[in-house]
Design a protein around this motif. Structure first.
Motif, PDB file in Angstrom:
ATOM      1  N   LEU A  62      46.217 -66.981-103.165  1.00 44.56           N
ATOM      2  CA  LEU A  62      45.847 -66.796-104.570  1.00 44.56           C
ATOM      3  C   LEU A  62      46.670 -65.690-105.208  1.00 44.56           C
ATOM      4  O   LEU A  62      47.117 -65.811-106.364  1.00 44.56           O
ATOM      5  CB  LEU A  62      44.352 -66.474-104.677  1.00 44.56           C
ATOM      6  N   ASP A  63      46.875 -64.606-104.469  1.00 45.09           N
ATOM      7  CA  ASP A  63      47.661 -63.504-104.991  1.00 45.09           C
ATOM      8  C   ASP A  63      49.110 -63.943-105.236  1.00 45.09           C
ATOM      9  O   ASP A  63      49.711 -63.594-106.262  1.00 45.09           O
ATOM     10  CB  ASP A  63      47.619 -62.341-103.987  1.00 45.09           C
ATOM     11  N   SER A  64      49.651 -64.736-104.295  1.00 48.26           N
ATOM     12  CA  SER A  64      51.009 -65.269-104.465  1.00 48.26           C
ATOM     13  C   SER A  64      51.082 -66.183-105.683  1.00 48.26           C
ATOM     14  O   SER A  64      52.037 -66.138-106.483  1.00 48.26           O
ATOM     15  CB  SER A  64      51.426 -66.020-103.200  1.00 48.26           C
ATOM     16  N   ASN A  68      53.283 -65.783-109.044  1.00 48.27           N
ATOM     17  CA  ASN A  68      54.127 -66.854-109.584  1.00 48.27           C
ATOM     18  C   ASN A  68      53.752 -67.178-111.024  1.00 48.27           C
ATOM     19  O   ASN A  68      54.610 -67.397-111.884  1.00 48.27           O
ATOM     20  CB  ASN A  68      54.018 -68.112-108.718  1.00 48.27           C
ATOM     21  N   LEU A  69      52.414 -67.230-111.270  1.00 49.14           N
ATOM     22  CA  LEU A  69      51.949 -67.473-112.637  1.00 49.14           C
ATOM     23  C   LEU A  69      52.416 -66.370-113.579  1.00 49.14           C
ATOM     24  O   LEU A  69      52.822 -66.630-114.725  1.00 49.14           O
ATOM     25  CB  LEU A  69      50.422 -67.576-112.667  1.00 49.14           C
ATOM     26  N   MET A 177      50.635 -73.553-122.716  1.00 51.58           N
ATOM     27  CA  MET A 177      50.912 -73.356-121.298  1.00 51.58           C
ATOM     28  C   MET A 177      50.612 -71.913-120.884  1.00 51.58           C
ATOM     29  O   MET A 177      50.012 -71.668-119.825  1.00 51.58           O
ATOM     30  CB  MET A 177      52.366 -73.692-121.006  1.00 51.58           C
ATOM     31  N   ILE A 178      51.022 -70.982-121.742  1.00 47.74           N
ATOM     32  CA  ILE A 178      50.751 -69.560-121.452  1.00 47.74           C
ATOM     33  C   ILE A 178      49.246 -69.308-121.382  1.00 47.74           C
ATOM     34  O   ILE A 178      48.742 -68.636-120.472  1.00 47.74           O
ATOM     35  CB  ILE A 178      51.413 -68.651-122.509  1.00 47.74           C
ATOM     36  N   ARG A 184      44.212 -69.571-115.871  1.00 45.55           N
ATOM     37  CA  ARG A 184      44.303 -69.834-114.425  1.00 45.55           C
ATOM     38  C   ARG A 184      44.439 -68.530-113.647  1.00 45.55           C
ATOM     39  O   ARG A 184      43.779 -68.332-112.609  1.00 45.55           O
ATOM     40  CB  ARG A 184      45.498 -70.749-114.146  1.00 45.55           C
ATOM     41  N   ALA A 185      45.275 -67.627-114.182  1.00 39.99           N
ATOM     42  CA  ALA A 185      45.462 -66.329-113.508  1.00 39.99           C
ATOM     43  C   ALA A 185      44.159 -65.544-113.466  1.00 39.99           C
ATOM     44  O   ALA A 185      43.811 -64.919-112.453  1.00 39.99           O
ATOM     45  CB  ALA A 185      46.552 -65.527-114.223  1.00 39.99           C
ATOM     46  N   LYS A 186      43.431 -65.584-114.611  1.00 38.90           N
ATOM     47  CA  LYS A 186      42.140 -64.878-114.643  1.00 38.90           C
ATOM     48  C   LYS A 186      41.158 -65.489-113.643  1.00 38.90           C
ATOM     49  O   LYS A 186      40.447 -64.785-112.910  1.00 38.90           O
ATOM     50  CB  LYS A 186      41.547 -64.924-116.055  1.00 38.90           C
TER      51      LYS A 186
END
Length: 479
Positions: A62-64, A68-69, A177-178, A184-186
């Protein structure tokens, strides 16, 4: 009485051995339960370990993915910025084209106006020279060129507008997308926090399980020690029972041999009496024959002779009987000595601890610990305890130290008996009790000085430690 005394410890030890076997079975069951719990804990620890590793790997993934995100978001933002800059440039270009178109439109309008004015003038004058014609053509060409310029500007505007729409759409898509990537990152960050919390909880469980495993290992060690001690105690009890049975067998053998020797002695004595009686009768018959011969010449003398002979014969008979009885007694004494040679002393031990409480307030020793000659069988016997005679009637009997009651009931020949188990594999046995305290039951815990019963006259006290007999006078306080 002695056989009963020998039998009592056997019965007590048999009960004790039965209890030890029960304790061994219970300890083995507890050990099995502990081993089962240990296996379950190890299984749980393995599962937790695998889950922790899996969750840690998930956190890394998840961190990776978040990294990437983040890179993608940054890249999209840069791309968006460039698109916005391009859009701004196009907007500026569009403004410039609009200005240019307006200028061209104004120029065209002015040309048209001038052309219309010029044409009216020519029409009014009705005469055109070559210069006029050329001027008119020039106006036409200029008008056509201006119109073309305006059309070209319109085409550029359309293209720029189309490009601007495409860029705006691209910017919108990139923004979506952002936003999606940021959401998604959150979400991934929330998942990481949950995974970290879960891992922390599982690590806390691992600590608890590891502590429980350490406790279980300690319990198992204690169970092993207890099982070892119980097995040693069981072996000691079995050895003591074998010794007691051997002592009982020897005592029985002694009694049977004494009985056999007595029968043989009486049989020999009876046989000797019969032989003496036969000799007496033979002598009396011979004396009668001699007296009959004498009576033929002198009857009075014959009677005197017969009287003297009968008296002598009776004396010899009595002397022979007495000699036979004396010989039989001597032989019996020698046999008793030979019987006594089978005597075996049981295992004993010296007491090294502090003296304990006396079982009676006041007493005298009626029979001491150790060897004595049995008055009935005339053989040497080892007394396992002491007989204490109380100085007062209906005396209270006290437990000599803390312990647990394992036997408390009446037994034929010994009145009432109480057996108390103490620390360090020590047991105290109280017999010849007239009363037992109503509270005393197997398993009942007593303190030193607890009244276990009463006696009218005498108390028999035995003390055994690890299968060895101890002189009670070394243990109890002197009175």
């Amino acid at each position: 009485m002695r056989l009963i005394l020998l039998l009592i410890p056997l019965l007590i030890m048999a009960d004790d051995l039965s209890q030890i076997n029960k304790d061994i079975q219970n300890t083995q069951k507890q050990k099995q339960d502990i081993d089962r719990e240990k296996r379950n804990l190890n299984l749980k620890l393995n599962t937790l370990g695998q889950n922790i590793i899996s969750n840690v790997n998930q956190v890394k993934q998840l961190d990776s993915e978040i990294k990437n995100l983040a890179k993608n978001i940054e890249s999209n933002k840069d791309q968006n910025k460039k698109q916005e800059e391009r859009l701004k440039a196009m907007q500026d270009k569009l403004v410039e084209l609009n200005l240019k178109r307006e200028k061209k439109s104004e120029e065209l309008s002015m040309l048209i106006l001038r052309y219309m004015t010029f044409s009216r003038v020519l029409d009014d004058e009705m005469a055109m020279d070559m210069n006029d014609v050329m001027s008119r053509e020039s106006f036409k060409v200029l008008k056509q060129q201006t119109t073309l310029n305006i059309n070209e500007i319109e085409k550029q505007k359309k293209k720029i507008t189309s490009d601007m729409d495409s860029i705006a759409k691209s910017i919108s898509e990139i923004n979506k997308m952002i936003n999606t990537q940021e959401t998604r990152a959150k979400n991934l960050q929330d998942m990481i926090e949950r995974q970290n919390s879960l891992v922390e909880n599982m690590r806390s469980e691992v600590k608890v399980y590891n502590q429980r495993l350490r406790d279980i290992d300690n319990q198992r060690k204690e169970m092993d020690k207890l099982l070892s001690a119980l097995n040693i105690s069981k072996k000691n009890k079995q050895d003591e029972i074998r010794r007691q049975k051997e002592q009982e067998r020897l005592a029985k053998q002694q009694a049977e041999r004494l009985e056999k020797l007595e029968k043989e002695r009486l049989a020999k004595l009876e046989e000797e009496k019969k032989r003496a009686q036969a000799q007496k009768e033979a002598a009396q018959k011979k004396a009668m024959q001699e007296a009959e011969k004498i009576a033929k010449t002198d009857s009075k003398k014959a009677q005197e002779f017969l009287g003297k002979q009968n008296k002598t014969i009776e004396q010899e008979y009595n002397a022979r009987i007495s000699a036979s009885e004396a010989k039989s007694a001597i032989s019996d004494f020698e046999n008793l000595r030979r019987v006594d040679s089978v005597y075996q002393k049981p295992e004993t031990a010296r007491y090294t601890g502090k003296r304990t409480l006396s079982p009676l307030d006041s007493y005298i020793i009626d029979q001491a610990f150790g060897d004595y000659i049995d008055p009935a069988y005339k053989i040497k016997i080892f007394n396992n305890g002491v007989v204490l005679k109380s100085k007062k009637s209906d005396a209270q009997v006290y437990s000599i130290m803390d312990g647990k009651v394992i036997y408390a009931q009446e037994m034929p020949g010994l009145k009432k008996v109480v057996v108390i188990e103490h620390a360090n594999s020590m047991h105290s046995i109280y017999s010849m009790l007239d009363k037992i305290a109503p509270t005393l039951k197997p398993g009942f815990v007593v303190k030193q000085g607890y009244v276990i019963g009463r006696i009218a006259d005498k108390l028999n006290l035995e003390i055994v430690q690890a299968g060895k007999h101890i002189n009670p006078t070394e243990v109890i306080a002197r009175r």
